[in-house]
Design an enzyme around this catalytic site. Structure first.
Site, PDB file in Angstrom:
ATOM      1  N   GLY A   3       0.828  -1.194   0.000  1.00 48.32           N
ATOM      2  CA  GLY A   3       0.000   0.000   0.000  1.00 48.32           C
ATOM      3  C   GLY A   3       0.865   1.246   0.000  1.00 48.32           C
ATOM      4  O   GLY A   3       2.049   1.212   0.363  1.00 48.32           O
ATOM      5  N   CYS A   4       0.281   2.366  -0.397  1.00 53.39           N
ATOM      6  CA  CYS A   4       1.061   3.609  -0.495  1.00 53.39           C
ATOM      7  C   CYS A   4       1.497   4.097   0.884  1.00 53.39           C
ATOM      8  O   CYS A   4       2.697   4.331   1.115  1.00 53.39           O
ATOM      9  CB  CYS A   4       0.268   4.672  -1.237  1.00 53.39           C
ATOM     10  N   TYR A   5       0.564   4.229   1.824  1.00 55.32           N
ATOM     11  CA  TYR A   5       0.934   4.658   3.172  1.00 55.32           C
ATOM     12  C   TYR A   5       1.880   3.663   3.845  1.00 55.32           C
ATOM     13  O   TYR A   5       2.881   4.061   4.449  1.00 55.32           O
ATOM     14  CB  TYR A   5      -0.307   4.837   4.044  1.00 55.32           C
TER      15      TYR A   5
END
Length: 307
Positions: free
Chosen positions: A113-115
C-alpha cells in the site's frame, strides 16, 4: 521473446499509470481488452490465463475473484489491491525490505500500500536492527494527494474545490493497519491517522518518536545512519542527511517512483520525527508494481521507472 502482461483493471488510475510505464518497453507485450470486453468475465479469464504476468488493479474482492479465475500453474500475479498483503502464499512486494530474491522467485506478489510503503520503509529496518522496540505503540500521521482514493475521490475533490483537508479513518481499523503491523514485526496495531489534501499526487508519511521513553532505542543520528546503511546502493530509496525546516508537497509534482526518508531529532535527543516522502501513484502503487514486474522478469529493477 517479449513476456505478455495483462493489466486487469487497466482503466483505473493505477492501471493507467502502469500501462504508461510499460508502453515503450520492448520486453513486454500488453494484452488488452476493448471497452466492450474488459468487464466480460469470459474475456478476462482468457486474458488472465494467456498472460505470463498479470497485474491486478481491482477492488479487493474482485482481485480475489480474478486470482480464482487463473486455471494454470504458470501465470505470475502482482496484486495492487490490499487483498493479499498479509495472505499466506503471497510474497510482500517491498523489494528493499523483503528482499529482491524473494520477489524474483515468487509466483504471487502483493504490491504494498502507499501509506505502508512510507511507514515500513522507516520502521521495519529499525525494528529489525533492534534500534526501535517492536512492542512500542507507534503512531503514523500521513497525508496523500486525492488520486490515492481512486476515481470517486478524484471526482469529489475536482467538484468541491473548497476542500482544504480531509481526515478519514477516524473509527480506526483502517485496512492498511494489519499490513503495517505484520511487515514491521510489531506487537501492537499502530494508530494510523491518514488524510487527503487538494493535490493530485504526492504523499508524506510521518512517525513521531518519544526516544527518551523507549527501552534501548537508538538516537536520531543512529536511526538515520542505520537507514542509510540498510538502503545503501538502492537506486530507488534515498536517506537524506539533512534536517530541513519544512517538508512540502507540491500540487505540481511530476510522477516519481522514488522514496526519500528522513530522521530529524530534537536538540536534547528526547524526541525524533521520521518522515517519508513519495508519490502515492509511483513507489506507492504503479512504480512499485513495475519494479516488481522487472524483478520477477529478471530485468533491471529500475527499467521504465521515473527516478
Amino acid at each position: 521473446m517479449a513476456s505478455t502482461v495483462f493489466i486487469d483493471g487497466a482503466a483505473g488510475t493505477t492501471g493507467l499509470e502502469i500501462a504508461d510505464r510499460l508502453a515503450t518497453r520492448p520486453e513486454f507485450e500488453l494484452i488488452t481488452l476493448g471497452e466492450d470486453r474488459r468487464k466480460d468475465d469470459a474475456a478476462r479469464a482468457e486474458a488472465l490465463n494467456a498472460a505470463d504476468f498479470v497485474i491486478l488493479c481491482l477492488p479487493d474482492e474482485a482481485a480475489k475473484a480474478a486470482v480464482g479465475m487463473i486455471r494454470n500453474d504458470t501465470t505470475r500475479v502482482i496484486d495492487a489491491s490490499s487483498a493479499h498483503r498479509t495472505a499466506p502464499g503471497w510474497t510482500y512486494g517491498f523489494a528493499e525490505v523483503i528482499g529482491h530474491e524473494a520477489i524474483a522467485g515468487a509466483r504471487f506478489v502483493s504490491n504494498p500500500g502507499c501509506y505502508p510503503t512510507g511507514f515500513l520503509g522507516l520502521v521495519a529496518p529499525l525494528v529489525r536492527a533492534g534500534l526501535l522496540p517492536a512492542d512500542w505503540p507507534y503512531v503514523c500521521h500521513a497525508v496523500s494527494g486525492y488520486s490515492g482514493g481512486g476515481k470517486a475521490l478524484i471526482a469529489r475533490f475536482e467538484a468541491e474545490p473548497d476542500i482544504a483537508y480531509r481526515a478519514y479513518g477516524l473509527a480506526m481499523g483502517h485496512k492498511h493497519v494489519p499490513e503495517m503491523k505484520t511487515h514491521a514485526g510489531l506487537a501492537h496495531d499502530p494508530i494510523f491517522a491518514p488524510a487527503v489534501v487538494p493535490a493530485h499526487r504526492g504523499m508524506l508519511v510521518e512517525v513521531p518518536l518519544h526516544l527518551a521513553l523507549m527501552d534501548k532505542a537508538g538516537s536520531a543520528d543512529e536511526l538515520r545512519a542505520a537507514l542509510a546503511e540498510f538502503y545503501a546502493g538502492s537506486p530507488i530509496v534515498t536517506v537524506a542527511p539533512d534536517a530541513p525546516g519544512e517538508l512540502l508537497l507540491l500540487r505540481s509534482m511530476e510522477p516519481n517512483d522514488g522514496l526519500t526518508l528522513r530522521v530529524v531529532g530534537a536538540a536534547d535527543g528526547a524526541q525524533a520525527r521520521m518522515a517519508a516522502v513519495l508519490d502515492n501513484l509511483g513507489k506507492g502503487a504503479s512504480g512499485a508494481a513495475v519494479q516488481n514486474l522487472n524483478i520477477m522478469a529478471g530485468l533491471d529493477e529500475t527499467a521504465g521507472l521515473r527516478l
